[in-house]
Design an enzyme around this catalytic site. Structure first.
Site, PDB file in Angstrom:
ATOM      1  N   GLY A 195       0.840  -1.198   0.000  1.00 13.02           N
ATOM      2  CA  GLY A 195       0.000   0.000   0.000  1.00 13.02           C
ATOM      3  C   GLY A 195       0.874   1.247   0.000  1.00 13.02           C
ATOM      4  O   GLY A 195       1.967   1.246   0.580  1.00 13.02           O
ATOM      5  N   ARG A 239      -4.228  -8.399  -7.206  1.00  8.79           N
ATOM      6  CA  ARG A 239      -3.403  -9.557  -6.836  1.00  8.79           C
ATOM      7  C   ARG A 239      -3.968 -10.251  -5.589  1.00  8.79           C
ATOM      8  O   ARG A 239      -4.163 -11.465  -5.567  1.00  8.79           O
ATOM      9  CB  ARG A 239      -1.967  -9.100  -6.540  1.00  8.79           C
ATOM     10  N   ARG A 276     -12.447  -1.162 -11.159  1.00  7.33           N
ATOM     11  CA  ARG A 276     -12.484  -0.148 -12.227  1.00  7.33           C
ATOM     12  C   ARG A 276     -12.829  -0.762 -13.581  1.00  7.33           C
ATOM     13  O   ARG A 276     -13.482  -0.141 -14.387  1.00  7.33           O
ATOM     14  CB  ARG A 276     -11.156   0.612 -12.279  1.00  7.33           C
ATOM     15  N   SER A 328      -7.414  -0.958  -3.059  1.00  4.40           N
ATOM     16  CA  SER A 328      -6.494  -0.015  -2.421  1.00  4.40           C
ATOM     17  C   SER A 328      -7.265   1.232  -1.994  1.00  4.40           C
ATOM     18  O   SER A 328      -8.370   1.489  -2.484  1.00  4.40           O
ATOM     19  CB  SER A 328      -5.364   0.340  -3.384  1.00  4.40           C
ATOM     20  N   ARG A 352      -7.612  -1.208   3.754  1.00  7.38           N
ATOM     21  CA  ARG A 352      -7.268  -0.034   4.561  1.00  7.38           C
ATOM     22  C   ARG A 352      -8.525   0.410   5.316  1.00  7.38           C
ATOM     23  O   ARG A 352      -9.638   0.378   4.773  1.00  7.38           O
ATOM     24  CB  ARG A 352      -6.773   1.117   3.681  1.00  7.38           C
ATOM     25  N   ASP A 359      -9.174  -6.232   9.649  1.00  7.63           N
ATOM     26  CA  ASP A 359      -7.746  -6.303   9.977  1.00  7.63           C
ATOM     27  C   ASP A 359      -7.143  -4.904   9.952  1.00  7.63           C
ATOM     28  O   ASP A 359      -5.977  -4.728  10.283  1.00  7.63           O
ATOM     29  CB  ASP A 359      -7.014  -7.222   8.984  1.00  7.63           C
ATOM     30  N   HIS A 386      -3.947  -5.309  12.140  1.00  8.15           N
ATOM     31  CA  HIS A 386      -3.247  -5.143  10.852  1.00  8.15           C
ATOM     32  C   HIS A 386      -2.088  -6.149  10.712  1.00  8.15           C
ATOM     33  O   HIS A 386      -0.923  -5.763  10.645  1.00  8.15           O
ATOM     34  CB  HIS A 386      -2.745  -3.692  10.697  1.00  8.15           C
ATOM     35  N   ILE A 387      -2.464  -7.429  10.656  1.00 15.89           N
ATOM     36  CA  ILE A 387      -1.442  -8.492  10.598  1.00 15.89           C
ATOM     37  C   ILE A 387      -1.529  -9.295   9.297  1.00 15.89           C
ATOM     38  O   ILE A 387      -1.046 -10.430   9.235  1.00 15.89           O
ATOM     39  CB  ILE A 387      -1.537  -9.435  11.824  1.00 15.89           C
ATOM     40  N   SER A 430       0.022  -9.373   6.463  1.00 15.42           N
ATOM     41  CA  SER A 430       1.257  -9.910   5.871  1.00 15.42           C
ATOM     42  C   SER A 430       2.216 -10.455   6.924  1.00 15.42           C
ATOM     43  O   SER A 430       3.374 -10.746   6.629  1.00 15.42           O
ATOM     44  CB  SER A 430       1.956  -8.824   5.049  1.00 15.42           C
TER      45      SER A 430
HETATM   46  O1  LIG Z   1       1.869  -3.874   2.751  1.00 17.74           O
HETATM   47  C1  LIG Z   1       0.812  -3.337   3.083  1.00 17.74           C
HETATM   48  O2  LIG Z   1       0.327  -2.396   2.426  1.00 17.74           O
HETATM   49  C2  LIG Z   1       0.123  -3.764   4.295  1.00 17.74           C
HETATM   50  O3  LIG Z   1      -0.965  -3.344   4.554  1.00 17.74           O
HETATM   51  C3  LIG Z   1       0.791  -4.709   5.241  1.00 17.74           C
HETATM   52  O4  LIG Z   1       1.518  -5.637   4.661  1.00 17.74           O
END
Ligand SMILES: O=C(O)C(=O)CO
Length: 311
Positions: free
Chosen positions: A68, A147, A169, A200, A228, A252, A276-277, A279
């Site tokens: 992001g 993705r 889009r 996003s 987000r 998350d 926010h876990i 990844s």
């Molecule tokens: O990479 C990002 O944008 C995340 O939100 C956490 O990996």
């Protein structure tokens, strides 16, 4: 001072490092970035005109440990001719896995069940106690089949999902792989049993999930967000959850992060909030870190970056 060997060059860098897992305080960042040629940052670091001005004209690359980039003031960065590296692809699997885990935990009420076991609320087996919703025969709607959205869809399909709707889009050819149906947002929201947000954060997705959005969802539907927090209007989500307008939500990501422990969403049994876990696996964070460093090095030497954001 550190000597970093990359196949294309030997680079001598002076490193100013914030040596902690905690984010760098703003004042330290503003001080530490002065005259830097490169900046490695986290998604919690807001890189705006103030930071860019503090860095000065030497700054030629920003490398973020994230896919992001909504924390970067892209217009300001572009104006200054600074290149940006980021970490797409390498966190797709981990984030998709976490999304599936959160969806199942929310729909099958796992945190509530665990709590009941601990607090003595488990009296006996009861036919309707802690019933939730299953994926088999369901309609899943994915907002943003990029993705990560596609990786989520791929993982959910084998649970017996009947219809996979998506919006975005434009239609995506790769949606064929999951029999994805490209539909207007309105259709997705009205027809899905599970609404999964995987887009996003951009001006057109800010507060996309608001009162109107939740009012169209079925009362038995589950809302999941691993993109987000700002894609959601949290007051409207609270209202939808507490009034029974929707069945449950799994988040998350929130606004702000961390979510204050006194936040109304945390009082609701039908809202599962994670810190926010998406990844956060050891190997993914390792690969993300290496990619972030390599993007930075490539930016410093003016070479092709492994993952450069097209500005
Ligand atoms: O990479 C990002 O944008 C995340 O939100 C956490 O990996």
């Amino acid at each position: 001072q550190l000597h970093l060997r990359k196949c294309y060059s030997l680079l001598r860098c002076n490193l100013s490092v914030w040596d902690s897992d905690e984010p760098v305080p703003r004042a330290e960042l503003l001080k530490g970035v002065a005259d830097a040629h490169g900046l490695l940052c986290l998604l919690s670091d807001k890189i705006d005109a103030e930071v860019l001005n503090a860095a000065g004209p030497n700054l030629k690359v920003i490398s973020t440990l994230s896919v992001g980039f909504d924390h970067l003031a892209i217009d300001e960065i572009k104006k200054r001719g600074i290149r940006v590296g980021y970490t797409p692809d390498v966190l797709t699997d981990a984030t998709a896995e976490l999304t599936v885990a959160l969806l199942l935990a929310t729909a099958r009420r796992l945190p509530e069940g665990v709590e009941e076991v601990k607090n003595g609320g488990w009296s006996t087996w009861k036919p309707l106690w802690l019933c939730g919703y299953g994926l088999s025969g369901s309609t899943v709607g994915v907002i943003g089949l990029g993705r990560i959205g596609l990786a989520i869809a791929r993982r959910l399909k084998p649970f017996g999902v009947k219809r996979l709707l998506y919006t975005g889009r434009q239609p995506k050819p790769q949606a064929q792989e999951v029999d994805g149906e490209y539909v207007p947002l309105d259709t997705l929201v009205r027809e899905s049993d599970f609404v999964v947000v995987s887009c996003s954060l951009a001006p057109d997705t800010q507060s996309l999930c608001d009162k109107t959005f939740f009012s169209k969802m079925k009362k038995t539907s589950i809302f999941i967000n691993t993109s987000r927090g700002a894609v959601v209007n949290q007051e409207d989500l609270f209202e939808a959850l507490s009034s029974g307008q929707i069945a449950a939500a799994g988040l998350d990501v929130t606004t702000p992060e961390p979510l204050p422990t006194s936040h109304p969403l945390l009082t609701l049994k039908n809202c599962v909030v994670l810190p926010h876990i998406g990844s956060a696996t050891y190997s993914t964070r390792g690969v993300m870190s290496a990619l972030t460093a390599n993007n930075l090095l490539a930016g410093l030497t003016g070479s092709e970056m492994p993952s450069e954001l097209k500005l």
